[in-house]
Design a protein around this motif. Structure first.
Motif, mmCIF file in Angstrom:
data_model
loop_
_atom_site.group_PDB
_atom_site.id
_atom_site.type_symbol
_atom_site.label_atom_id
_atom_site.label_comp_id
_atom_site.label_asym_id
_atom_site.label_seq_id
_atom_site.Cartn_x
_atom_site.Cartn_y
_atom_site.Cartn_z
ATOM 1 N N VAL A 250 0.908 -1.190 -0.116
ATOM 2 C CA VAL A 250 0.112 0.031 0.035
ATOM 3 C C VAL A 250 1.044 1.234 -0.038
ATOM 4 O O VAL A 250 1.990 1.382 0.574
ATOM 5 N N ASN A 251 0.548 2.237 -0.890
ATOM 6 C CA ASN A 251 1.176 3.592 -0.850
ATOM 7 C C ASN A 251 0.816 4.287 0.280
ATOM 8 O O ASN A 251 -0.345 4.824 0.045
ATOM 9 N N MET A 252 1.492 4.381 1.340
ATOM 10 C CA MET A 252 0.757 5.066 2.493
ATOM 11 C C MET A 252 0.694 6.681 2.219
ATOM 12 O O MET A 252 -0.138 7.266 2.915
ATOM 13 N N ASP A 253 1.695 7.110 1.693
ATOM 14 C CA ASP A 253 1.618 8.688 1.337
ATOM 15 C C ASP A 253 0.343 8.900 0.621
ATOM 16 O O ASP A 253 -0.402 9.857 1.095
ATOM 17 N N ALA A 254 0.144 8.173 -0.589
ATOM 18 C CA ALA A 254 -1.028 8.576 -1.129
ATOM 19 C C ALA A 254 -2.289 8.208 -0.374
ATOM 20 O O ALA A 254 -3.439 9.013 -0.600
ATOM 21 N N LEU A 255 -2.512 7.375 0.427
ATOM 22 C CA LEU A 255 -3.437 6.853 1.097
ATOM 23 C C LEU A 255 -3.574 8.209 2.225
ATOM 24 O O LEU A 255 -4.992 8.427 2.411
ATOM 25 N N THR A 256 -2.747 8.671 3.037
ATOM 26 C CA THR A 256 -2.966 9.815 3.620
ATOM 27 C C THR A 256 -3.501 10.818 3.064
ATOM 28 O O THR A 256 -4.219 11.607 3.706
ATOM 29 N N LYS A 257 -2.929 11.389 1.621
ATOM 30 C CA LYS A 257 -3.668 12.199 1.057
ATOM 31 C C LYS A 257 -4.932 12.223 0.769
ATOM 32 O O LYS A 257 -5.863 13.318 0.931
ATOM 33 N N LEU A 258 -5.228 10.931 0.545
ATOM 34 C CA LEU A 258 -6.935 10.771 0.333
ATOM 35 C C LEU A 258 -7.422 11.022 1.502
ATOM 36 O O LEU A 258 -8.789 11.342 1.622
ATOM 37 N N GLY A 259 -7.131 10.287 2.558
ATOM 38 C CA GLY A 259 -7.855 10.416 3.997
ATOM 39 C C GLY A 259 -7.917 11.807 4.299
ATOM 40 O O GLY A 259 -9.219 12.304 4.944
ATOM 41 N N THR A 260 -7.044 12.698 4.333
ATOM 42 C CA THR A 260 -6.993 14.195 4.471
ATOM 43 C C THR A 260 -8.175 14.703 3.568
ATOM 44 O O THR A 260 -9.047 15.574 4.023
ATOM 45 N N ALA A 261 -8.146 14.488 2.319
ATOM 46 C CA ALA A 261 -9.172 15.198 1.610
ATOM 47 C C ALA A 261 -10.455 14.551 1.600
ATOM 48 O O ALA A 261 -11.470 15.481 1.673
ATOM 49 N N ALA A 262 -10.955 13.588 2.090
ATOM 50 C CA ALA A 262 -11.910 12.749 2.559
ATOM 51 C C ALA A 262 -12.659 13.597 3.755
ATOM 52 O O ALA A 262 -13.725 13.805 3.746
ATOM 53 N N LYS A 263 -11.792 13.873 4.762
ATOM 54 C CA LYS A 263 -12.247 14.826 5.958
ATOM 55 C C LYS A 263 -12.514 16.061 5.514
ATOM 56 O O LYS A 263 -13.424 16.726 5.842
ATOM 57 N N LYS A 264 -11.736 16.598 4.784
ATOM 58 C CA LYS A 264 -11.825 18.262 4.424
ATOM 59 C C LYS A 264 -13.378 18.122 3.623
ATOM 60 O O LYS A 264 -13.828 19.335 3.825
ATOM 61 N N ASP A 266 -16.022 16.360 3.968
ATOM 62 C CA ASP A 266 -17.147 15.879 4.977
ATOM 63 C C ASP A 266 -17.464 14.467 4.554
ATOM 64 O O ASP A 266 -18.581 14.399 4.849
ATOM 65 N N VAL A 267 -16.639 13.802 3.857
ATOM 66 C CA VAL A 267 -16.924 12.299 3.725
ATOM 67 C C VAL A 267 -16.668 11.473 5.088
ATOM 68 O O VAL A 267 -17.171 10.655 5.448
ATOM 69 N N LEU A 268 -15.449 11.933 5.590
ATOM 70 C CA LEU A 268 -15.201 11.190 6.977
ATOM 71 C C LEU A 268 -15.641 12.457 8.172
ATOM 72 O O LEU A 268 -15.276 13.593 7.917
ATOM 73 N N LYS A 269 -15.710 11.784 9.289
ATOM 74 C CA LYS A 269 -15.986 12.691 10.476
ATOM 75 C C LYS A 269 -14.485 12.876 11.064
ATOM 76 O O LYS A 269 -14.441 13.687 12.032
ATOM 77 N N LYS A 270 -13.738 11.693 11.220
ATOM 78 C CA LYS A 270 -12.560 11.575 11.890
ATOM 79 C C LYS A 270 -11.545 11.338 11.058
ATOM 80 O O LYS A 270 -11.594 10.790 10.013
ATOM 81 N N ASP A 271 -10.253 11.732 11.436
ATOM 82 C CA ASP A 271 -9.047 11.437 10.778
ATOM 83 C C ASP A 271 -8.911 9.619 11.022
ATOM 84 O O ASP A 271 -9.039 9.113 11.950
ATOM 85 N N PRO A 272 -8.558 9.379 9.823
ATOM 86 C CA PRO A 272 -8.470 7.893 9.627
ATOM 87 C C PRO A 272 -7.367 7.306 10.530
ATOM 88 O O PRO A 272 -6.483 8.006 10.729
ATOM 89 N N ASP A 273 -7.489 6.039 11.092
ATOM 90 C CA ASP A 273 -6.378 5.421 11.989
ATOM 91 C C ASP A 273 -5.927 4.476 10.737
ATOM 92 O O ASP A 273 -6.399 3.167 10.697
ATOM 93 N N TYR A 274 -4.666 4.751 10.251
ATOM 94 C CA TYR A 274 -4.224 3.934 9.154
ATOM 95 C C TYR A 274 -3.706 2.699 9.651
ATOM 96 O O TYR A 274 -3.480 1.648 9.200
ATOM 97 N N ASP A 275 -2.849 2.865 10.910
ATOM 98 C CA ASP A 275 -2.298 1.445 11.447
ATOM 99 C C ASP A 275 -3.171 0.487 11.787
ATOM 100 O O ASP A 275 -2.853 -0.442 11.490
ATOM 101 N N ALA A 276 -4.562 0.892 12.343
ATOM 102 C CA ALA A 276 -5.692 0.111 12.485
ATOM 103 C C ALA A 276 -6.222 -0.512 11.461
ATOM 104 O O ALA A 276 -6.623 -1.680 10.996
ATOM 105 N N LEU A 277 -6.233 0.232 10.103
ATOM 106 C CA LEU A 277 -6.868 -0.108 8.821
ATOM 107 C C LEU A 277 -6.020 -1.171 8.145
ATOM 108 O O LEU A 277 -6.663 -2.098 7.584
#
Length: 280
Positions: A250-264, A266-277
């Motif tokens: 998994v490209n963690m840098d790309a995943l983090t950018k996507l998660g940040t945009a998803a919260k921005k 309003d698709v996500l309410k919380k910051d993703p927990d990538y380690d748990a995912l």
């Protein structure tokens, strides 16, 4: 899984015996999108599923016990020649992502992967990311909807992307390449219950996938042949479509950018927990 070209390695892995080598016999079921696949895996109807990354981030955001066991498919990293892009007809007046403002765009699922990446592209192009209207429809319906003028543009993936181009359409935005380099669009996942109860099963599935990815990357001709079967692609279309890349990690840098945009957006309410995912 969904019947798109991105999942070809699984079918090749079955054909080449990689899953059998791991003592696995797959019963593949098809669905419209990742949003429908997640609940089926959570209820135990299926041991594994294939879903776009955002559907999995949303599931985690809602507290569902999902865990990613493998990367699924990765962008070609070539704007205008990617597996999943936004297409429009020549008379639409749309030339780039900023032109999508005020337009109606077909997506396969609302408040999901398409919304986030398209809004990101619009904003990068200097447009208002809130000024686009999304309409949900299955991928196979998008080429005809575009030709009829029911929608102004469509977030489309292969083989439907190439069908639209062959009907005279054009690519107007490449949201995955805009989001990040070597962007992962989907993952294979299971429930935490399955992982905890049968970690050996998960590891065998992961090993078979890794072999299948490697085979697909080295045998493009085999990929183009097998998609003619499960994705119902004609030989002519199979020769023309753009292929994904398949990397196990998994490209963690790309995943983090996507998660940040998803919260921005309003698709996500919380910051993703990538380690748990991501399953270790």
């Amino acid at each position: 899984m969904i019947p798109i070209t991105d999942v070809a390695p699984v079918y090749l892995g079955v054909q080449e015996g990689y899953f059998k080598e791991e003592g696995l016999e797959l019963d593949v079921q098809l669905a419209q999108g990742g949003a429908a696949i997640v609940p089926a895996v959570m209820t135990g109807d299926y041991q594994f599923g294939y879903s776009n990354v955002v559907s999995l981030l949303v599931a985690q955001d809602k507290g569902l016990p999902i865990t990613v066991v493998s990367n699924g498919s990765t962008s070609t990293n070539e704007p205008g020649s990617d597996t999943t892009e936004v297409a429009a007809m020549p008379d639409s007046g749309i030339g780039n992502a900023a032109d999508l403002v005020g337009k109606t765009v077909a997506v396969n699922a609302l408040n999901n992967f398409a919304d986030i990446t398209i809004r990101n592209s619009i904003e990068q192009a200097g447009g208002d990311p809130t000024g686009v209207k999304f309409v949900e429809m299955p991928y196979p319906n998008m080429p005809a909807a575009l030709e009829r003028g029911d929608v102004d543009a469509a977030w489309t993936t292969e083989p439907f992307r190439t069908q639209i181009l062959q009907a005279g359409g054009k690519i107007v935005a490449s949201p995955m390449t805009d989001m990040a380099e070597k962007f992962d669009s989907a993952f294979y996942f299971t429930s935490k219950q399955t992982l905890e109860k049968n970690p050996e099963l998960v590891e065998r599935f992961r090993r078979a996938l890794e072999k299948s990815f490697d085979f697909a990357m080295k045998n493009e001709d085999k990929v183009r042949t097998i998609i003619q079967d499960y994705a119902k692609v004609t030989p002519e279309l199979a020769e023309s479509i753009v292929m994904s890349k398949w990397y196990k990690d998994v490209n963690m840098d790309a995943l983090t950018k996507l998660g940040t945009a998803a919260k921005k957006y309003d698709v996500l309410k919380k910051d993703p927990d990538y380690d748990a995912l991501i399953a270790k």
